[in-house]
Design a protein around this motif. Structure first.
Motif, short mmCIF file in Angstrom:
data_model
loop_
_atom_site.label_atom_id
_atom_site.label_comp_id
_atom_site.label_asym_id
_atom_site.label_seq_id
_atom_site.Cartn_x
_atom_site.Cartn_y
_atom_site.Cartn_z
N THR A 64 0.86 -1.18 0.00
CA THR A 64 0.00 0.00 0.00
C THR A 64 0.89 1.23 0.00
N PHE A 65 0.32 2.40 0.09
CA PHE A 65 1.09 3.63 0.04
C PHE A 65 2.00 3.74 1.26
N GLY A 66 3.32 3.75 1.02
CA GLY A 66 4.28 3.92 2.09
C GLY A 66 4.50 2.70 2.96
N GLY A 67 3.95 1.55 2.58
CA GLY A 67 4.13 0.38 3.44
C GLY A 67 3.32 -0.81 2.99
N ILE A 68 2.74 -1.52 3.97
CA ILE A 68 1.95 -2.71 3.66
C ILE A 68 0.62 -2.64 4.41
N LYS A 69 -0.37 -3.32 3.86
CA LYS A 69 -1.67 -3.45 4.51
C LYS A 69 -1.89 -4.91 4.86
N ILE A 70 -2.38 -5.16 6.08
CA ILE A 70 -2.63 -6.51 6.58
C ILE A 70 -4.11 -6.70 6.80
N HIS A 71 -4.68 -7.74 6.20
CA HIS A 71 -6.08 -8.11 6.41
C HIS A 71 -6.11 -9.36 7.29
N PHE A 72 -7.10 -9.44 8.19
CA PHE A 72 -7.21 -10.61 9.06
C PHE A 72 -8.67 -10.90 9.39
N GLU A 73 -8.93 -12.14 9.81
CA GLU A 73 -10.24 -12.54 10.32
C GLU A 73 -10.04 -13.16 11.70
N ASN A 74 -10.94 -12.85 12.62
CA ASN A 74 -10.85 -13.30 14.01
C ASN A 74 -12.25 -13.70 14.47
N ASP A 75 -12.75 -14.81 13.93
CA ASP A 75 -14.14 -15.19 14.14
C ASP A 75 -14.52 -15.33 15.61
N PHE B 180 -5.22 -3.26 8.90
CA PHE B 180 -4.43 -2.14 9.37
C PHE B 180 -3.20 -2.03 8.48
N SER B 181 -2.56 -0.87 8.54
CA SER B 181 -1.41 -0.61 7.67
C SER B 181 -0.20 -0.21 8.49
N GLU C 99 -13.27 -13.60 18.00
CA GLU C 99 -13.02 -12.30 18.66
C GLU C 99 -12.06 -12.45 19.84
N ALA C 100 -11.00 -13.22 19.61
CA ALA C 100 -9.99 -13.44 20.64
C ALA C 100 -9.13 -12.20 20.82
N GLU C 101 -8.62 -12.03 22.03
CA GLU C 101 -7.71 -10.93 22.33
C GLU C 101 -6.30 -11.34 21.93
N VAL C 102 -5.77 -10.73 20.88
CA VAL C 102 -4.48 -11.15 20.35
C VAL C 102 -3.61 -9.93 20.01
N LYS C 103 -2.34 -10.21 19.76
CA LYS C 103 -1.40 -9.22 19.26
C LYS C 103 -0.85 -9.72 17.93
N LEU C 104 -0.90 -8.86 16.91
CA LEU C 104 -0.30 -9.17 15.62
C LEU C 104 0.99 -8.38 15.52
N THR C 105 2.09 -9.09 15.54
CA THR C 105 3.41 -8.45 15.52
C THR C 105 3.95 -8.45 14.10
N ASP D 248 6.11 -3.06 14.46
CA ASP D 248 4.86 -2.59 15.06
C ASP D 248 4.11 -3.77 15.66
N ILE D 249 3.26 -3.48 16.65
CA ILE D 249 2.39 -4.49 17.26
C ILE D 249 0.97 -3.96 17.23
N TYR D 250 0.06 -4.75 16.69
CA TYR D 250 -1.35 -4.35 16.58
C TYR D 250 -2.17 -5.20 17.54
N TYR D 251 -2.79 -4.54 18.52
CA TYR D 251 -3.63 -5.22 19.51
C TYR D 251 -5.08 -5.19 19.03
N THR D 252 -5.77 -6.32 19.12
CA THR D 252 -7.15 -6.31 18.63
C THR D 252 -7.99 -7.44 19.23
N LYS D 253 -9.29 -7.20 19.27
CA LYS D 253 -10.31 -8.22 19.54
C LYS D 253 -11.35 -8.18 18.43
#
Length: 400
Positions: free
Chosen positions: A137-148, A181-182, A150-156, A170-175
Motif C-alpha cells: 500500500t502507500f508507504g508500506g503494507i496493509k494486513i487483512h485478518f479474520e478473528n471469528d 491495518f497498515s 473475537e480473541a484478544e491477540v497481538k499481531l506483531t 509494530d504491534i497491533y492489539y485487537t479483539k
C-alpha cells in the motif's frame, strides 16, 4: 458464699461451651470434602472447551475447579456453586488434553478428581494466522485478518534493517472480528515483511514472510494549507477561538482541541480549503476529537458531532459562488469503530481514533489542489461537526 457460687457457674458454662464446640462445629482438620461433580459434558471451542456438569448436593460446596497443564504451565480455572459450567481456554493446538475437575469446600477441601479429556477446535492464533493477507500500500503494507472468535491477540509485524536483521516494527492489539491495518513509513523499494500472532497465554503462531514493494507517497506540507470561505460552506467556529478551521492542520491531536462548527448549523455541512499544492492524493488520516478532561466532555470520539460518513471532493478551479458544478467526488468514506459497540467505546477504540488516527485511501484520482469535505452523517445525530486533525499523502506535482 456469693463469690463461690459465681465461680462454679462460670466453670459449668465453660464446660458446656467447650462441649458444644467439640460436638457441632467442624474444624479444618476434620472437615469433610464435598462430593465430586457428575454428568460431565464437554463441548469443544476454538482453543478450549465449554464444560458443563451437575453440581453435588452439598451445603459446604464453594466452587468447582479445573486443573490442566499447557506445556510446563499449570492452569486452574474456578466457577462458583451458582454456575454449572466452566470455560477452558488457552490451548495452542488441537491435541487431546486431560484435565481434572474438583469440588472444593469452604474449608478448601477438594473432592476426588473427575478426569476429563478435551480436544480443542483450531485455536484463534492458528485461524487468524491462516487468514492473513499482506499486500503493498502507500508507504508500506496493509494486513487483512479474520478473528471469528473475537480473541484478544497481538499481531506483531516484522521487517529487516539495513543489515538484513529482522526486528519488530509494530504491534497491533485487537479483539475485532475482522479488519485491516497498515504499517507505513517505508521507501518505494522491495523489502521483507513478516507477521506472527500472539495470544494472552503466550502461545505463538508460525511466522509468515513476504517480499513486497511499498507504493510511493509523501506527506503534504500542512504549512501551505489555507482555509477558504465559499458561499454555502459551514466553517464558522463554535464559541471558542480554538475551534477554527485551521485547527485541522496544526499537528495537534489526542486532545479536546478541534475544528468545531456552531450548533444547529445542519447536516449535511461542508467546508473548503486550499492544499497549497497540486497533488495526486493517495490517502488521508482523520484524527477524531478526544473526549475527556481536556475539555471535550462527551463531545468526543464516536459521539455527538464526530463525523461518521464523509464525502471528499476535489477541484483545480472552484467556482467562487460556492456551487458544486466545479467539484469532482474523490471518494466516500465511513468511520468504523473497532469494537463495534453500539454506544460507548473501548481503550482500543480511543487509541485507534484519537491517537493513531483513522486511515482512508483514495482510489486512482486525478491531481487536485482544492478539497471540499462534506459530512453527511455524525455519530451522535447532532447538527454540528468537529474534527481533531487531517493529514494528507500523495505525489506532489506542483506547489504554490
Amino acid at each position: 458464699m456469693k463469690k463461690y457460687i459465681l465461680l462454679v457457674f462460670i466453670a459449668i458454662s465453660m464446660v458446656n461451651c467447650s462441649d458444644e464446640v467439640w460436638r457441632g462445629i467442624p474444624t479444618s482438620e476434620n472437615a469433610p470434602a464435598p462430593p465430586p461433580v457428575t454428568n460431565v459434558q464437554v463441548t469443544a471451542t476454538p482453543g478450549g472447551a465449554d464444560i458443563t456438569y451437575t453440581l453435588p448436593e452439598s451445603d459446604i460446596l464453594l466452587y468447582v475447579m479445573a486443573e490442566y497443564s499447557i506445556g510446563n504451565r499449570i492452569i486452574s480455572k474456578k466457577s462458583s456453586f451458582y454456575s454449572a459450567h466452566l470455560i477452558i481456554e488457552g490451548f495452542p493446538d488441537t491435541k487431546e488434553y486431560n484435565l481434572k475437575l474438583y469440588s472444593v469446600s469452604r474449608d478448601g477441601m477438594k473432592s476426588d478428581p473427575v478426569n476429563v479429556s478435551v480436544t480443542p477446535l483450531t485455536p484463534p492464533i492458528v485461524s487468524i494466522f491462516n487468514s492473513i493477507v499482506m499486500e503493498p500500500t502507500f508507504g508500506g503494507i496493509k494486513i487483512h485478518f479474520e478473528n471469528d472468535s473475537e480473541a484478544e491477540v497481538k499481531l506483531t509485524v516484522l521487517t529487516t534493517d539495513s543489515d538484513g536483521e529482522i526486528y519488530p516494527v509494530d504491534i497491533y492489539y485487537t479483539k475485532r472480528k475482522d479488519g485491516n491495518f497498515s504499517i507505513r513509513g517505508f521507501d518505494a523499494e522491495e523489502r521483507t515483511f513478516g507477521l506472527y500472532v500472539l495470544d494472552r497465554w503466550n502461545n505463538y503462531s508460525d511466522t509468515i514472510f513476504v517480499n513486497l514493494e511499498p507504493w510511493f507517497e509523501e506527506q503534504l506540507d500542512k504549512f501551505k494549507f489555507r482555509a477558504m470561505n465559499l458561499p454555502s460552506d459551514t466553517n464558522e467556529a463554535h464559541s471558542s477561538s480554538t475551534y477554527t478551521l485551521d485547527q485541522l492542520w496544526n499537528n495537534v491531536w489526542g486532545t479536546g482541541a478541534a475544528f468545531h462548527t456552531k450548533p444547529n448549523t445542519g447536516i449535511p455541512q461542508w467546508f473548503t480549503f486550499d492544499l497549497g499544492a497540486k497533488a495526486r492524493l493517495s490517502r488521508f488520516k482523520f484524527h477524531h476529537r478526544l473526549a475527556g478532561s481536556s475539555g471535550a466532555g462527551s463531545d468526543g470520539q464516536y459521539s455527538a458531532g464526530d463525523p461518521q460518513i464523509m464525502e471528499v471532493y476535489g477541484s483545480n478551479n472552484p467556482n467562487p459562488d460556492g456551487s458544486w458544478d466545479s467539484w469532482t467526488l474523490l471518494g466516500t468514506f465511513e468511520s468504523i469503530k473497532p469494537s463495534g459497540l453500539a454506544s460507548g467505546w473501548t481503550t482500543e477504540d480511543i487509541q485507534f481514533a484519537c491517537y493513531d488516527g483513522e486511515d482512508f485511501e483514495f482510489p486512482d484520482i486525478e491531481p487536485v489542489r482544492y478539497l471540499r469535505f462534506r459530512v453527511t452523517k455524525v455519530w451522535g445525530g447532532v447538527t454540528y461537526i468537529y474534527i481533531g486533525e487531517l493529514t494528507f499523502w500523495g505525489e506532489v506535482l506542483e506547489t504554490f
